[in-house]
Design a protein around this motif. Structure first.
Motif, PDB file in Angstrom:
ATOM      1  N   ALA A 264      -1.910  -9.003  -3.365  1.00 20.56           N
ATOM      2  CA  ALA A 264      -2.603  -8.533  -4.564  1.00 20.56           C
ATOM      3  C   ALA A 264      -3.450  -7.269  -4.177  1.00 20.56           C
ATOM      4  CB  ALA A 264      -3.551  -9.527  -5.123  1.00 20.56           C
ATOM      5  N   ALA A 265      -4.135  -7.283  -3.002  1.00 19.20           N
ATOM      6  CA  ALA A 265      -4.724  -5.943  -2.432  1.00 19.20           C
ATOM      7  C   ALA A 265      -3.668  -5.098  -2.022  1.00 19.20           C
ATOM      8  CB  ALA A 265      -5.492  -6.584  -1.149  1.00 19.20           C
ATOM      9  N   ALA A 266      -2.491  -5.304  -1.591  1.00 19.26           N
ATOM     10  CA  ALA A 266      -1.599  -4.308  -1.447  1.00 19.26           C
ATOM     11  C   ALA A 266      -1.189  -3.695  -2.321  1.00 19.26           C
ATOM     12  CB  ALA A 266      -0.470  -4.829  -0.577  1.00 19.26           C
ATOM     13  N   SER A 269      -3.976  -1.351  -3.948  1.00 22.35           N
ATOM     14  CA  SER A 269      -4.493  -0.148  -3.242  1.00 22.35           C
ATOM     15  C   SER A 269      -3.416   0.703  -3.339  1.00 22.35           C
ATOM     16  CB  SER A 269      -4.720  -0.619  -1.670  1.00 22.35           C
ATOM     17  OG  SER A 269      -3.708  -1.358  -1.226  1.00 22.35           O
ATOM     18  N   MET A 270      -1.948   0.359  -3.594  1.00 21.56           N
ATOM     19  CA  MET A 270      -1.067   1.436  -3.478  1.00 21.56           C
ATOM     20  C   MET A 270      -0.978   2.397  -5.003  1.00 21.56           C
ATOM     21  SD  MET A 270       2.311   0.382  -1.766  1.00 21.56           S
ATOM     22  CE  MET A 270       2.812   2.009  -2.077  1.00 21.56           C
TER      23      MET A 270
ATOM     24  N   LEU B 140       4.449   6.281   1.072  1.00 23.39           N
ATOM     25  CA  LEU B 140       3.149   6.449   0.533  1.00 23.39           C
ATOM     26  C   LEU B 140       2.558   5.133   0.705  1.00 23.39           C
ATOM     27  CD1 LEU B 140       4.033   7.914  -3.210  1.00 23.39           C
ATOM     28  CD2 LEU B 140       2.898   8.756  -1.338  1.00 23.39           C
ATOM     29  N   THR B 141       3.093   4.115   1.237  1.00 27.97           N
ATOM     30  CA  THR B 141       2.172   2.772   1.685  1.00 27.97           C
ATOM     31  C   THR B 141       1.400   3.291   2.710  1.00 27.97           C
ATOM     32  OG1 THR B 141       4.378   2.320   1.824  1.00 27.97           O
ATOM     33  CG2 THR B 141       3.129   0.603   1.259  1.00 27.97           C
ATOM     34  N   PRO B 142      -0.031   2.698   2.614  1.00 29.36           N
ATOM     35  CA  PRO B 142      -0.865   2.826   3.929  1.00 29.36           C
ATOM     36  C   PRO B 142      -0.164   1.826   4.795  1.00 29.36           C
ATOM     37  CG  PRO B 142      -1.954   2.324   1.941  1.00 29.36           C
ATOM     38  CD  PRO B 142      -0.560   2.222   1.377  1.00 29.36           C
ATOM     39  N   TYR B 143      -0.456   2.046   6.307  1.00 29.79           N
ATOM     40  CA  TYR B 143       0.114   1.219   7.289  1.00 29.79           C
ATOM     41  C   TYR B 143      -0.348  -0.193   7.169  1.00 29.79           C
ATOM     42  CZ  TYR B 143       2.542   4.722  10.099  1.00 29.79           C
ATOM     43  OH  TYR B 143       3.298   5.471  10.627  1.00 29.79           O
ATOM     44  N   VAL B 144      -1.462  -0.345   6.617  1.00 27.52           N
ATOM     45  CA  VAL B 144      -1.988  -1.783   6.526  1.00 27.52           C
ATOM     46  C   VAL B 144      -1.268  -2.447   5.474  1.00 27.52           C
ATOM     47  CG1 VAL B 144      -3.896  -3.321   6.015  1.00 27.52           C
ATOM     48  CG2 VAL B 144      -4.374  -0.850   7.064  1.00 27.52           C
ATOM     49  N   VAL B 145      -0.700  -2.011   4.487  1.00 26.61           N
ATOM     50  CA  VAL B 145      -0.024  -2.445   3.544  1.00 26.61           C
ATOM     51  C   VAL B 145       1.487  -2.537   4.075  1.00 26.61           C
ATOM     52  CG1 VAL B 145       1.049  -2.336   1.201  1.00 26.61           C
ATOM     53  CG2 VAL B 145      -1.286  -1.819   1.569  1.00 26.61           C
TER      54      VAL B 145
END
Lengths: 295, 316
Positions: A264-266, A269-270, B140-145
């Motif tokens: 959900a956070a992913a 945040s995207m 576009l995805t942050p690395y964390v994601v």
């Protein structure tokens, strides 16, 4: 040469081979689209899986073999994330940091780019060479001294502490210089003859003309800052100063991994990045070339 | 283009022909001084940040390589100890090796895939913009994601890859737990994330190429491969040049995905230079000086490799 619209982007550039019969051409087209669809599938599948996981209930997460689609989609994970974690705070922090860096860089880099592109002054070549060389300096290598400088300035766990080091990167100066240099000098010379000061020329002539370039640099900077992880990880140690990346990471402890919550956070945040990109992608593609290619 | 600027100066001077030579000289000097001052005024804002957070840190970094402590404990002068330790430390060698191996796997794969996709994308008459956006999404995805997403792909029990393998009747692979596989899994993630960026860059460059040359080549009977080999590649030289150098600089700094997915393990098989810098400085002990010396080593490594590439690609 700065074209805002690239209609050719959607047009076939070399005509498909015409070998008499129509079927060869359409077979060729078919192959093209099969390749594109397979590639798009590979790019998208992991996202689909994350979105699907974010909608699964805790119970169905442990189904084996896992389901591709949730049986009963639920927003529990999203609710959980927003209720139990300072998610909006993280989002706001990320927006403040990425937004400020982007705005400041646009002004500062376009000014420097204008000087490097259109003005003549002693020391121009060595200074620009310095900019070029510094493109090779990895931020990661400067982590320790930057940390110490920011700490000495008393800026750890502040927005300025997160923003300032992001402003040093010389890539924006380089990109802006390339853009502005490609503009014809007639307009600014006309303005100069009309008695405009250099600042007026910059403000009234150059800035409007390099809008596509500004969009490119803006998206690029925003993206870099939005996804940045290493610096906020060390500079923002207090939970309320965490950015999205650091916050999202803190959802995972060493012992537990709540996949639904993480997903959900992913997803959340995207979303902002994806929206920004969809709106500005035309500029972005047109511009990545102009900034990059001319030496 | 700066020639035109010059002309305008001359027009300005020519307007005042009645000046005596001395006056003319003085006016000219004043004009030059003002022009220089204006230019520097435009550079000052950028220079402030550039100096404060790039030039000074580099100097500082060098200074710290001869000291220890400074973050938690007080700073002590230790001479060349840090440098000696860096070159003696086994993990430094391992991390440099891992980083280079990673670059050698990742950069060529990314470029071949991206160039191929860009060429294919160029042929797509319809839906090009949809595909472009989709391809760009991973970038576009942050690395964390991205790292989280990738866990869904490589997870031993319910990852997409292993599920597919099992369905095909093969044995599941321990993608991140196996020291032989971990760095490859990281590479796959980075390739997946990087392809979109370079595809768009190459596509933009391809679209900018002069079409007449291709028509002429087609008339001369050059086939698609010959056109690619003898037209596209040479014409794209500046792009490829830029791409190779930037990709080297960026990929040698591999950190985020390693930190999130494997934290250097298993058995240090994914320990990279930046990961080790971060570990020595912030994670375990207060080995700031050692981290600084290692950072400086990385800086030198990147500079040397980038300069070698510039040398190799500029000539020929």
């Amino acid at each position: 040469m700065v074209e805002t619209h690239f209609p050719e982007l959607d047009a076939t550039v070399p005509p498909p081979p015409r070998r008499g019969i129509l079927s060869t051409a359409s077979l060729y087209k078919l192959a093209i689209y099969i390749i594109l669809i397979v590639a798009a599938f590979i790019a998208m599948v992991p996202f689909g899986y994350v979105v699907s996981t974010s909608l699964k209930s805790t119970m169905s997460l442990f189904a084996y073999p896992p389901d591709w689609l949730p049986d009963e989609p639920t927003l529990d994970n999203y609710r959980n994330l927003i209720d139990r974690y300072p998610f909006w705070r993280w989002l706001m922090n990320s927006a403040i940091v990425a937004g400020s860096v982007t705005l400041i860089k646009l002004v500062v880099d376009s000014m420097a780019g204008y000087a490097f592109a259109k003005m003549r002054f002693p020391g121009k070549e060595p200074l620009f060479l310095l900019v070029l060389i510094s493109l090779m300096v990895p931020f990661a290598a400067l982590l320790i001294p930057t940390f110490i400088i920011v700490r000495e300035l008393g800026l750890l766990n502040t927005y300025w502490g997160l923003i300032l080091p992001g402003l040093a990167s010389p890539i924006g100066i380089f990109m802006m210089r390339q853009f502005i240099e490609s503009l014809p000098s007639d307009l600014e010379n006309a303005a100069r003859l009309d008695g405009c000061s250099e600042f007026q020329i910059y403000r009234r002539v150059i800035l409007p003309l390099i809008k596509p370039g500004l969009v490119v640099l803006g998206v690029f900077t925003f993206m870099t800052q939005w996804t940045s992880y290493l610096w906020p990880l060390v500079a923002a140690t207090k939970p309320q100063m965490a950015t999205l990346t650091v916050g999202a990471r803190s959802l995972t402890s060493d012992f537990t991994q709540d996949w639904g919550l993480n997903s959900a956070a992913a997803v959340l945040s995207m979303l902002p990045m994806i929206l920004v990109f969809i709106f500005l992608q035309r500029y972005f593609i047109a511009g990545s070339i102009a900034g990059a290619l001319k030496e | 283009m700066s020639d035109i600027t010059l002309t305008s100066t001359e027009i300005g001077a020519a307007g005042q022909l009645s000046l005596s030579p001395e006056e003319h000289k003085r006016e000219q000097r004043r004009y030059l001084l003002r022009r220089t001052a204006t230019a520097y005024l435009f550079l000052v804002p950028a220079a402030v940040f550039f100096i404060a957070f790039l030039v000074i840190p580099i100097g500082f970094l060098f200074f710290y390589t001869f000291h220890n402590g400074g973050i938690i404990s007080p700073r002590v002068y230790v001479g060349l100890d840090n440098w000696r330790n860096v070159f003696r430390d086994d993990l430094v060698i391992t991390s440099i090796k891992n980083t280079l191996v990673y670059c050698l796997m990742a950069i060529p794969s990314v470029f071949v895939i991206s160039m191929f996709l860009a060429l294919v994308l160029q042929q797509a008459t319809r839906g090009g913009s949809v595909f472009r956006s989709v391809f760009y999404l991973p970038t576009l995805t942050p690395y964390v994601v991205a790292a989280l997403i990738w866990q869904f792909v490589v997870h031993r029990d319910f990852g997409i890859l292993n599920m597919t393998l099992v369905k095909l009747g093969r044995d599941p692979v321990n993608w991140i737990g196996d020291p032989d596989m971990a760095l490859k899994s990281i590479t796959m993630l980075e390739v997946w994330r990087g392809v979109g960026f370079w595809t768009l860059l190459f596509l933009a460059a391809l679209i900018g190429l002069p079409k007449e040359l291709y028509q002429a080549a087609a008339i001369d009977g050059a086939n698609a491969w010959q056109r690619f080999r003898h037209l596209t590649i040479p014409l794209l030289r500046p792009t490829i040049f830029f791409a190779v150098v930037m990709a080297t600089i960026w990929n040698l700094q591999l950190f985020d995905s390693v930190s999130i997915m494997t934290n250097g393990g298993p058995q240090n098989s994914t320990a990279t230079v930046v990961w080790y810098i971060q570990q020595t400085t912030f994670a375990y002990t207060d080995k700031v000086g050692f981290g600084a010396a290692l950072s400086f080593t990385l800086l030198m490594l990147i500079l040397v490799l980038a300069l070698i590439e510039i040398r190799l690609l500029r000539k020929r």
